[in-house]
Design a protein around this motif. Sequence first.
Motif, PDB file in Angstrom:
ATOM      1  N   LYS A 258       0.833  -1.206   0.000  1.00  0.00           N
ATOM      2  CA  LYS A 258       0.000   0.000   0.000  1.00  0.00           C
ATOM      3  C   LYS A 258       0.864   1.252   0.000  1.00  0.00           C
ATOM      4  CE  LYS A 258      -3.816   2.379   2.228  1.00  0.00           C
ATOM      5  NZ  LYS A 258      -4.843   2.376   3.298  1.00  0.00           N
TER       6      LYS A 258
ATOM      7  N   SER B 277       2.159   1.741  -3.384  1.00  0.00           N
ATOM      8  CA  SER B 277       1.135   2.245  -4.303  1.00  0.00           C
ATOM      9  C   SER B 277       0.953   3.756  -4.143  1.00  0.00           C
ATOM     10  CB  SER B 277      -0.199   1.526  -4.068  1.00  0.00           C
ATOM     11  OG  SER B 277      -0.813   1.949  -2.866  1.00  0.00           O
ATOM     12  N   GLU B 278       1.102   4.276  -2.916  1.00  0.00           N
ATOM     13  CA  GLU B 278       0.996   5.718  -2.716  1.00  0.00           C
ATOM     14  C   GLU B 278       2.152   6.451  -3.391  1.00  0.00           C
ATOM     15  OE1 GLU B 278       0.209   7.251   1.142  1.00  0.00           O
ATOM     16  OE2 GLU B 278      -1.709   6.223   1.304  1.00  0.00           O
TER      17      GLU B 278
ATOM     18  N   LYS C  87       1.452   6.294  -7.237  1.00  0.00           N
ATOM     19  CA  LYS C  87       0.381   7.203  -7.635  1.00  0.00           C
ATOM     20  C   LYS C  87       0.843   8.659  -7.595  1.00  0.00           C
ATOM     21  CE  LYS C  87      -4.407   8.523  -6.703  1.00  0.00           C
ATOM     22  NZ  LYS C  87      -5.607   8.307  -5.847  1.00  0.00           N
TER      23      LYS C  87
ATOM     24  N   ASP D 218       3.477   9.236 -10.392  1.00  0.00           N
ATOM     25  CA  ASP D 218       2.856   9.168 -11.714  1.00  0.00           C
ATOM     26  C   ASP D 218       2.002  10.409 -11.991  1.00  0.00           C
ATOM     27  OD1 ASP D 218       2.202   7.588 -14.154  1.00  0.00           O
ATOM     28  OD2 ASP D 218       0.178   7.677 -13.326  1.00  0.00           O
ATOM     29  N   THR D 219       1.274  10.857 -10.987  1.00  0.00           N
ATOM     30  CA  THR D 219       0.384  12.003 -11.165  1.00  0.00           C
ATOM     31  C   THR D 219       1.146  13.303 -11.356  1.00  0.00           C
ATOM     32  OG1 THR D 219      -1.320  10.930  -9.811  1.00  0.00           O
ATOM     33  CG2 THR D 219      -1.520  13.307 -10.135  1.00  0.00           C
TER      34      THR D 219
ATOM     35  N   CYS E 227      -2.168  17.941  -1.626  1.00  0.00           N
ATOM     36  CA  CYS E 227      -1.769  16.603  -1.166  1.00  0.00           C
ATOM     37  C   CYS E 227      -2.380  16.387   0.212  1.00  0.00           C
ATOM     38  CB  CYS E 227      -0.249  16.484  -1.117  1.00  0.00           C
ATOM     39  SG  CYS E 227       0.556  16.624  -2.726  1.00  0.00           S
TER      40      CYS E 227
ATOM     41  N   LEU F 218      -4.512  14.845  -4.520  1.00  0.00           N
ATOM     42  CA  LEU F 218      -4.032  13.526  -4.136  1.00  0.00           C
ATOM     43  C   LEU F 218      -4.393  13.258  -2.679  1.00  0.00           C
ATOM     44  CD1 LEU F 218      -0.484  13.668  -5.749  1.00  0.00           C
ATOM     45  CD2 LEU F 218      -2.302  12.084  -6.411  1.00  0.00           C
TER      46      LEU F 218
END
Length: 239
Positions: A35, A38-39, A42, A45-46, A112, A130
């Motif tokens: 997890k 994945s943060e 993300k 990538d963003t 964020c 985000l």
Amino acid sequence: MKKRFYRKNEDKELLSPSKTRKPRFVHTDPWRVLKIQSEFVKGFDTLAGVGPCITIFGSARINQTDKYYKAAEETAKLIVQKGLGVITGGGPGIMEAANKGAYEAGGLSIGCNIDIPMEQSPNKYQNISLQFSYFFVRKMVFVKYSVGYVIFPGGFGTLDELFEALTLAQTGKIEHFPIALFGKEYWQDLYQWIDECLLEKFCTISNEDKDLYKVVDTPQEAIEYIIEVIKKNRFIRNL
């Protein structure tokens, strides 16, 4: 009375010690790593193509009538007029003011947001929003996509961001970027303590460490300092 909402506290669960002979972590923490990963993915990538940004920090408790709210809004406006984006923690108070200033000036406004036990809803003035569960992932994103910080009055979280940035710059983990502390009235006791206690009395920092930040008192002074340091260190060409 406004209803309070409570989220699962991912940081607390991650940092909690085991209280049994058979530690929970052998079943849960390896999956939690995914997890966390994945943060990072993300976030990276963003924001990979957003270009240089300035992060603005400050208290979520400052309301819209406060002078610092208005100053943060104006500072963000000046930042985007220089072709830079603005990043905040995505919540209310100073964060909202900065996102609002950037958004309404037609610039890039990034939030964020962080999941905390008492829910902090993202403000509405964001082009990119985000959501993070882990403070350390969020802090990495702030540093990675910023070429400078403007730090308004705030609490423990604001001070945490300040001293992490100073530590990374002092130790050479990041290229030194401008760190503007906004509001001489608010920061005066802190920078006097740094000078008198850390530098002069105990010698726990060096004299050149004082150059890692500057106290400013107007939006114009903040942006002039930021641009001066960026040009000096050649962070951005053609600024």
